[in-house]
Design an enzyme around this catalytic site. Sequence first.
Site, PDB file in Angstrom:
ATOM      1  N   SER A  65      57.763  29.264  14.989  1.00 14.57           N
ATOM      2  CA  SER A  65      56.688  28.647  14.200  1.00 14.57           C
ATOM      3  C   SER A  65      55.307  28.963  14.781  1.00 14.57           C
ATOM      4  O   SER A  65      55.170  29.246  15.973  1.00 14.57           O
ATOM      5  CB  SER A  65      56.865  27.128  14.160  1.00 14.57           C
ATOM      6  OG  SER A  65      58.122  26.780  13.630  1.00 14.57           O
TER       7      SER A  65
HETATM    8  N1  SAH Z   1      62.063  25.524  16.377  1.00 13.14           N
HETATM    9  C1  SAH Z   1      62.107  26.966  16.293  1.00 13.14           C
HETATM   10  C2  SAH Z   1      61.680  27.475  14.911  1.00 13.14           C
HETATM   11  C3  SAH Z   1      62.855  28.035  14.288  1.00 13.14           C
HETATM   12  S1  SAH Z   1      62.792  28.632  12.643  1.00 13.14           S
HETATM   13  C4  SAH Z   1      61.299  27.653  17.365  1.00 13.14           C
HETATM   14  O1  SAH Z   1      60.590  26.961  18.109  1.00 13.14           O
HETATM   15  O2  SAH Z   1      61.395  28.866  17.508  1.00 13.14           O
HETATM   16  C5  SAH Z   1      64.070  27.626  11.951  1.00 13.14           C
HETATM   17  C6  SAH Z   1      65.449  27.739  12.587  1.00 13.14           C
HETATM   18  O3  SAH Z   1      66.314  26.844  11.885  1.00 13.14           O
HETATM   19  C7  SAH Z   1      66.090  29.123  12.476  1.00 13.14           C
HETATM   20  O4  SAH Z   1      66.461  29.560  13.752  1.00 13.14           O
HETATM   21  C8  SAH Z   1      67.319  28.883  11.583  1.00 13.14           C
HETATM   22  O5  SAH Z   1      68.426  29.710  11.920  1.00 13.14           O
HETATM   23  C9  SAH Z   1      67.601  27.407  11.840  1.00 13.14           C
HETATM   24  N2  SAH Z   1      68.375  26.749  10.781  1.00 13.14           N
HETATM   25  C10 SAH Z   1      68.296  26.925   9.431  1.00 13.14           C
HETATM   26  N3  SAH Z   1      69.172  26.130   8.794  1.00 13.14           N
HETATM   27  C11 SAH Z   1      69.824  25.415   9.759  1.00 13.14           C
HETATM   28  C12 SAH Z   1      70.862  24.416   9.737  1.00 13.14           C
HETATM   29  N4  SAH Z   1      71.405  24.001   8.590  1.00 13.14           N
HETATM   30  N5  SAH Z   1      71.276  23.918  10.911  1.00 13.14           N
HETATM   31  C13 SAH Z   1      70.743  24.329  12.099  1.00 13.14           C
HETATM   32  N6  SAH Z   1      69.769  25.263  12.185  1.00 13.14           N
HETATM   33  C14 SAH Z   1      69.310  25.805  11.033  1.00 13.14           C
END
Ligand code: SAH
Length: 217
Positions: A65
């Site tokens: 993000s």
């Molecule tokens: N918090 C992260 C941002 C990640 S982007 C950071 O600091 O880098 C969102 C993430 O959510 C992705 O890695 C994606 O694979 C995950 N995601 C999407 N759907 C999900 C679900 N149902 N359960 C767990 N993770 C999920």
Amino acid sequence: MLNDTYRHKGMRRKLVELLRSKGITDEAVLEAIDKVPRHLFLDNAFINFAYKNQAFPIGSDQTISHPFTVAFQTQLLELKKGEKVLEIGTGSGYQCSVLIEMGVKVFSIERHRSLHMKSKKILNDLGYFPKLFFGDGYKGLPGYAPFDKIIITAAAPFIPQDLLDQLKIGGSMIIPLGESEKQEMQRLTKKAETEFLTETYGEFSFVPMLQDKSFKS
Ligand code: SAH
């Protein structure tokens, strides 16, 4: 390999000032951002851009993000040291490490096995030891509930009931809600078992929180 130079520290200080100018006022959040070497959560190709206020690819079609988004969501959590926090979407592990620097106990779920493994390695190499789970964020972690706070870092098409159930009374969940390109940032505070206060905080753009049952490797 884990190189955090004066140059990186200087760029981080500038990023903190940028976040301050964009309205982040919680000093503990700014301090946490100042401490975490964000560049080490990015692939080499992006390392020099790590301190711009931008999202970047982290593999498996996912993104880390924007720093402003991380700071904003963290500020909305109104964390107190020692609280139990559940994060949905570990991704790169960056948000996770910012939460740990805030002095809370972090549980985080990721549905991509490769990201789950990769984030665990970098976090542990940096001395961060959250409880990381490979699984479905919609289900939360009933075995570890209740949580003081929950932060969803992917775009949720609806409010997951299991997560509301796993929140303490008095606790809150930060959720980017919506199915289109933009989502509305909401804070839901649990006033009683089935009573929630909803506050809204403007539009953001996240990768989707996926619902299919098959986890990705
Ligand atoms: N918090 C992260 C941002 C990640 S982007 C950071 O600091 O880098 C969102 C993430 O959510 C992705 O890695 C994606 O694979 C995950 N995601 C999407 N759907 C999900 C679900 N149902 N359960 C767990 N993770 C999920």
